[in-house]
Motif scaffolding. Structure first.
Motif, short mmCIF file in Angstrom:
data_model
loop_
_atom_site.label_atom_id
_atom_site.label_comp_id
_atom_site.label_asym_id
_atom_site.label_seq_id
_atom_site.Cartn_x
_atom_site.Cartn_y
_atom_site.Cartn_z
N CYS A 127 17.50 17.76 -17.06
CA CYS A 127 17.02 16.42 -16.80
C CYS A 127 17.59 15.43 -17.79
O CYS A 127 17.52 15.65 -18.99
N ILE A 155 16.37 12.53 -17.96
CA ILE A 155 15.27 11.61 -18.24
C ILE A 155 14.41 12.15 -19.38
O ILE A 155 13.99 11.41 -20.24
N CYS A 156 14.13 13.43 -19.33
CA CYS A 156 13.26 13.97 -20.40
C CYS A 156 13.91 15.12 -21.18
O CYS A 156 13.28 16.17 -21.33
N CYS A 170 9.09 13.32 -12.17
CA CYS A 170 10.49 13.53 -12.50
C CYS A 170 10.98 14.65 -11.61
O CYS A 170 10.73 15.81 -11.87
N SER A 181 14.02 15.50 -10.81
CA SER A 181 15.16 16.31 -11.26
C SER A 181 14.63 17.45 -12.10
O SER A 181 15.15 18.55 -12.08
N CYS A 182 13.55 17.19 -12.82
CA CYS A 182 12.90 18.25 -13.58
C CYS A 182 12.27 19.28 -12.66
O CYS A 182 12.37 20.47 -12.85
FE LIG Z 1 12.72 15.25 -16.18
#
Ligand SMILES: [Fe+2]
Ligand code: SF4
Ligand code: SF4
Ligand code: FES
Lengths: 235, 511
Positions: free
Chosen positions: B100, B102-103, B481, B483-484
Motif C-alpha cells: 500500500c 497509502i499506509c 484502504c 489496496s490494503c
Molecule cells: Fe493501505
C-alpha cells in the motif's frame, strides 16, 4: 620480460604491458568500460558481455576483460552500436530473473542496478520470464536468492581462487543455469564452506547477502576481497 | 422523514446474505431466500471516488423499488500471502509495506513487530519511542488526508452541493482556509516521516529489532517547533466541525448507525494505544467482552469468513460467530473501546464528544469526528515522546536470529487494527503468512451501512445524485484502504450499478 606495447583507447595513445587485458589497461588509465562479471583479483571468464568493445580491424566485438592488448591495438570503448548492445544485455539480465529493486537488500548498492542507471535502462523491452526460483536460507549467516543472481560466477571464483574452498559452481545450461553449492547440497549443509563470507562480499547484486539485512541495507566490501589477492601476489 | 427510527439493526442481521461462509456453515440458510426473490432490481455502485482502491457496490431493489439487499465488493485479487512464502522473514517489513502506498508505515510497523517476535527480542526503549513517533506522524497525515482531501468536499460543501463543485477545487473557492489547513497538516505529518525515515513513501528505517538509525537532535528540535502549529490546525478544525455537525442529522442517523461490537488496542490501564497495547473487544452497549487479548492469541478471538463475491475477507468475533460477531475498528471503534485517551487535550475533547453522542457512539458518520480527536491525541503523543531526551539514545536496534517459529505484530493503523502473523522455518524462511487489515474488519459493517444508507436515500429506478453521493460518502467515512484490503496496488475508485427485477441494469454510475 615485461614487453611494453602502445595501444590506442578512444584515440589516445597509451603505454601498456603485453598480456594485460584491454579492461585492465583502460581502468588504470581512467577509461571507462562497463563490466559486471569482472572483479579485480579474480580470473576472468567473459560471462556478462557488458565490456564488449570495438577493436579496429576486427569485425566482431570483443570482451575487454578477456582480450589481451598487443602493439598497435586501437579500441573504441563506446559507440552507438556498443551502447545499444550493452543496454540490451542489461535488459536481458533483468528479464531473466525476478529483480524487484524496491524490496531488495542491495538496492542503492547494486552493480547491476548502477549499470542499468548509467545506461539509461528505464524499462525492459523483452518479456520477463518470471522463473520460479528458490531462496536458500539454510546457511546460518548468509542467504542466497536465485531471483537476483546474474550468473556472473564472481562468487564461484572468489570461493575457489581466494578462499580455496570451491563450494560454488554453475550447473545447467543457458537460461536453465543455476548456481549450486557443493553438488546441489543446500548451502547450510555444504561441508566445504568455511563461512568466510567472501562470496557474499564479491557478489555484485542482492543475490548473496548477510542474514538480517533489510531493504537497501546490504553494502558490500568488494575491495577487501580484491586486496587479498594483490597482497598475496606481492609476497 | 426526520422521525424515522434508527433501528435497522436487528432486521439487518442477515444483510450480508451474499457472503459465502468458509468457516461457519450457515450460508445455506440465506441461499433459499435469495432464490425465492423473483422480482429484484440491483443498484451497483462502481468506483466510489475519493477512497483508496477499487470497489463496487450493488444495491438490489424489489418491484416496489425498496432496497432488499446490498453488497460491498472488492474486485481485486489477493495472493500476497502466497507470494511471500520462502522469503526470509526480515524482508517482510519492506515487502509488506509495498502492499500500500497509502499506509506503508502501518505495515512496516506491524511487520517489524511480528519479526521482533520471531527474533524474540525486546527492542531498545528509544526504538519503541521512535516507532511510536513515526506512527503518530502517519496518523496525522492519514487523518488529514481522509478528513480534508477526501471527505471535506461533502462535509463542508454539503452532500447536495453541485457535483461539479463538490471537490477540492470547489473547496478552494469557498473554504480556502480549511483547505490550506488540511494541506499544511498533512504536510507536517509527511515531513516528520521524511525527516525520521529519510524517505516519505516506503521508508526502510523501521526494521526488525528496532529502527536503523537514532534520532537526529535537529529533527527533534524542528519537530517540537512545528507541533504547536499543527495542534492549532486540529483544534480549529474540531471547533468548526462541532458547529457543523448540526447540519447532518440525516447522515448521522443513517450512516451505518447501528449497534456492533468494537475492537481496538488499549494499554494496561484501558487507555487508547496506537503502537502497542493489547486488544479489547466491547459489545454494542459498551460492556467489555474480552480484554487484554495478546497479539499471539488473536486467532482465538477473530475468525475470517471468505466472501464469495469479494476478495475481501470478513473477520468476525469468533466466540459469537458469523455474521453476528460483526465488529468495527478504526477511529470510532477506538474511542468507544478506550476508557480515555490519556493526553489532556484529547481527553477534554473526548469528554465533549461523549457528552453529546453518548459513551458508545454508533453512527459511522462520527468516524470523522473521532478522527479529529485522534489527530489531536497523536500530536500530543508526539510532543510527549519528543519532550523526553531519552528518545535520543543511540542504541536503537536489537540483533538476533530466529528464536520463535511464529510471530504476530498488531498495531492500530489509522484505519483500524492491523495484524501481521507469520510462521517461519528454522532458517527464517516464511512458510505461512496472514494479514488482517482495517478495511477487512470493517467489511461487514460497511456492507450493512451501505444497506442502511441505500434504504434511506434510494428509491426508484435511477441512482439520484443525492443517493449516489451518500452511499459513496458512507464508504468514505470508513476511509477504507482497498489496496490494503486486497493486498494489491490500485487506483482510487469504486462503481455503482442498479439492476431491475429481471436482472436488467437500470442505471450505472461511476462517482
Ligand atoms: Fe493501505
Ligand atoms: S540485485 Fe540489484 S538489480 Fe536485482 S533486485 Fe537487487 S538491486 Fe535490483
Ligand atoms: S550469486 Fe552473485 S556472485 Fe554468484 S553468480 Fe550469482 S550474481 Fe554472481
Ligand atoms: S566483464 Fe567482461 S564479460 Fe563480464
Amino acid at each position: 620480460m615485461t614487453e611494453k606495447v602502445k595501444v590506442r583507447i578512444d584515440g589516445e595513445v597509451i603505454a601498456a604491458t603485453a598480456g594485460q587485458t584491454i579492461l585492465e589497461v583502460a581502468r588504470t588509465n581512467n577509461k571507462y568500460i562497463p563490466a559486471l562479471c569482472y572483479m579485480e583479483g579474480l580470473s576472468t571468464v567473459g560471462a556478462c558481455r557488458l565490456c564488449m568493445v570495438e577493436v579496429s580491424g576486427v569485425a566482431r566485438l570483443l570482451p575487454a576483460c578477456t582480450t589481451p592488448v598487443q602493439e598497435g591495438l586501437a579500441v573504441a570503448t563506446t559507440s552507438p552500436q556498443l551502447e545499444s548492445y550493452r543496454k540490451m544485455a542489461l535488459e536481458l539480465l533483468f528479464a531473466e530473473r525476478n529483480h524487484v529493486c524496491a524490496v531488495c537488500v542491495s538496492s542503492g548498492h547494486c552493480e547491476l542496478q548502477t549499470l542499468a542507471q548509467e545506461h539509461g535502462v528505464t524499462s525492459v523491452r523483452y518479456p520477463y520470464s518470471y522463473p520460479r526460483l528458490p531462496v536458500d536460507t539454510t546457511h546460518p549467516r548468509f542467504v542466497l536468492d536465485h531471483n537476483r543472481c546474474v550468473l556472473c560466477s564472481r562468487c564461484v571464483r572468489t570461493c575457489a581462487e581466494v578462499e580455496g574452498a570451491h563450494v560454488w559452481d554453475l550447473a545447467g545450461r543457458g537460461v536453465g543455469s543455476r548456481l549450486v553449492s557443493e553438488l546441489q547440497r543446500p548451502w547450510g549443509e555444504a561441508t566445504s564452506c568455511t563461512s568466510c563470507g567472501k562470496c557474499v562480499q564479491a557478489c555484485p547484486t542482492g543475490a548473496m547477502a548477510e542474514k538480517g539485512f533489510g531493504v537497501e541495507e546490504m553494502t558490500k566490501r568488494r575491495a577487501a576481497v580484491s586486496r587479498l589477492t594483490s597482497m598475496r601476489e606481492g609476497e | 422523514m426526520a422521525t424515522r427510527k434508527a433501528t435497522a439493526d436487528t432486521r439487518r442481521r442477515t444483510t450480508p446474505a451474499a457472503a459465502g461462509v468458509e468457516s461457519a456453515g450457515d450460508a445455506q440458510a440465506t441461499q433459499p431466500v435469495e432464490a425465492q426473490r423473483p422480482a429484484m432490481q440491483t443498484v451497483t455502485i462502481n468506483h466510489v471516488s475519493r477512497i483508496e482502491g477499487h470497489a463496487k457496490i450493488t444495491i438490489k431493489l424489489d418491484d416496489a423499488g425498496r432496497v432488499t439487499d446490498t453488497q460491498f465488493h472488492v474486485t481485486q485479487i489477493r495472493g500476497f500471502e502466497k507470494f511471500v512464502e520462502g522469503r526470509p522473514y526480515y524482508e517482510m517489513p519492506s515487502i509488506t509495506s509495498r502492499i500500500c502506498g497509502i499506509c506503508p508505515v502501518s505495515h512496516l510497523l506491524a511487520s517489524s513487530k511480528a519479526c521482533d517476535e520471531i527474533m524474540a527480542v525486546r527492542i531498545p526503549a528509544a526504538a519503541a519511542q521512535l516507532r511510536e513517533l513515526i506512527h503518530c506522524a502517519q496518523f496525522v497525515q492519514s487523518h488529514a488526508l481522509s478528513f480534508f482531501h477526501l471527505s471535506a468536499p461533502d462535509l463542508l460543501l454539503g452532500m447536495d452541493a453541485d457535483p461539479a463543485h463538490r471537490n477540492v477545487a470547489g473547496l478552494l473557492e469557498s473554504h480556502p482556509e480549511a483547505l490550506r489547513d488540511g494541506i499544511a497538516l498533512r504536510k507536517f505529518g509527511q515531513q516528520v516521516i521524511e525527516r525520521l525515515a529519510k524517505e516519505r513513501v516506503h521508508p526502510s528505517w523501521m526494521v526488525p529489532g528496532g529502527v536503523n538509525a537514532p534520532l537526529d537532535p535537529q529533527v527533534r528540535i524542528k519537530t517540537l517547533e512545528e507541533l504547536p502549529g499543527a495542534m492549532a490546525i486540529v483544534q480549529r478544525t474540531l471547533a468548526m466541525w462541532k458547529r457543523a455537525l448540526d447540519g447532518f442529522p440525516e447522515e448521522i442517523e443513517a450512516f451505518s448507525n447501528f449497534p456492533t461490537m468494537y475492537c481496538g488496542l488499549v494499554g494496561p490501564d484501558g487507555s487508547l494505544r496506537l503502537y502497542d497495547g493489547n486488544m479489547r473487544f466491547i459489545g454494542a452497549d459498551g460492556a467489555i467482552i474480552a480484554d487484554q487479548v495478546r497479539p499471539e492469541d488473536y486467532a482465538t478471538y477473530i475468525g475470517e469468513a471468505s466472501m464469495t463475491d469479494s476478495y475481501l475477507k470478513a473477520p468476525y468475533y469468533k466466540p459469537i460467530g458469523f455474521p453476528d460477531g460483526i465488529y468495527r475498528v478504526g477511529p470510532l471503534a477506538r474511542l468507544n473501546v478506550a476508557d480515555r485517551c490519556g493526553t489532556p487535550l484529547a481527553d477534554a475533547e473526548l469528554e465533549l464528544y461523549r457528552a453529546r453522542f453518548g459513551r458508545i457512539v454508533q453512527s459511522g458518520f462520527h468516524y470523522h469526528y473521532a478522527r479529529l480527536i485522534e489527530a489531536l491525541y497523536a500530536l500530543e503523543r508526539m510532543e510527549q515522546l519528543l519532550a523526553n531526551p531519552a528518545i535520543l539514545a543511540t542504541k536503537v536496534r536489537a540483533h538476533a536470529g530466529v528464536n520463535n517459529l511464529e510471530g504476530t505484530g498488531i498495531i492500530e493503523a489509522p484505519r483500524g487494527t492491523l495484524i501481521h502473523n507469520y510462521k517461519v522455518n528454522e532458517n527464517g524462511a516464511i512458510t505461512w503468512a496472514n494479514l488482517i487489515v482495517a478495511t477487512g474488519h470493517n467489511n461487514l459493517a460497511i456492507t450493512r451501512g451501505v444497506h442502511q444508507v441505500a434504504e434511506r436515500f434510494i428509491s426508484g429506478k435511477k441512482i439520484e445524485e443525492a443517493a449516489l453521493n451518500r452511499v459513496s460518502a458512507l464508504v468514505r467515512a470508513y476511509d477504507p484502504c482497498l489496496s490494503c484490503s486486497t493486498h494489491q496496488l490500485g487506483v482510487a475508485a469504486v462503481a455503482i450499478t442498479l439492476v431491475g427485477p429481471d436482472g436488467e441494469v437500470f442505471d450505472e454510475v461511476t462517482t
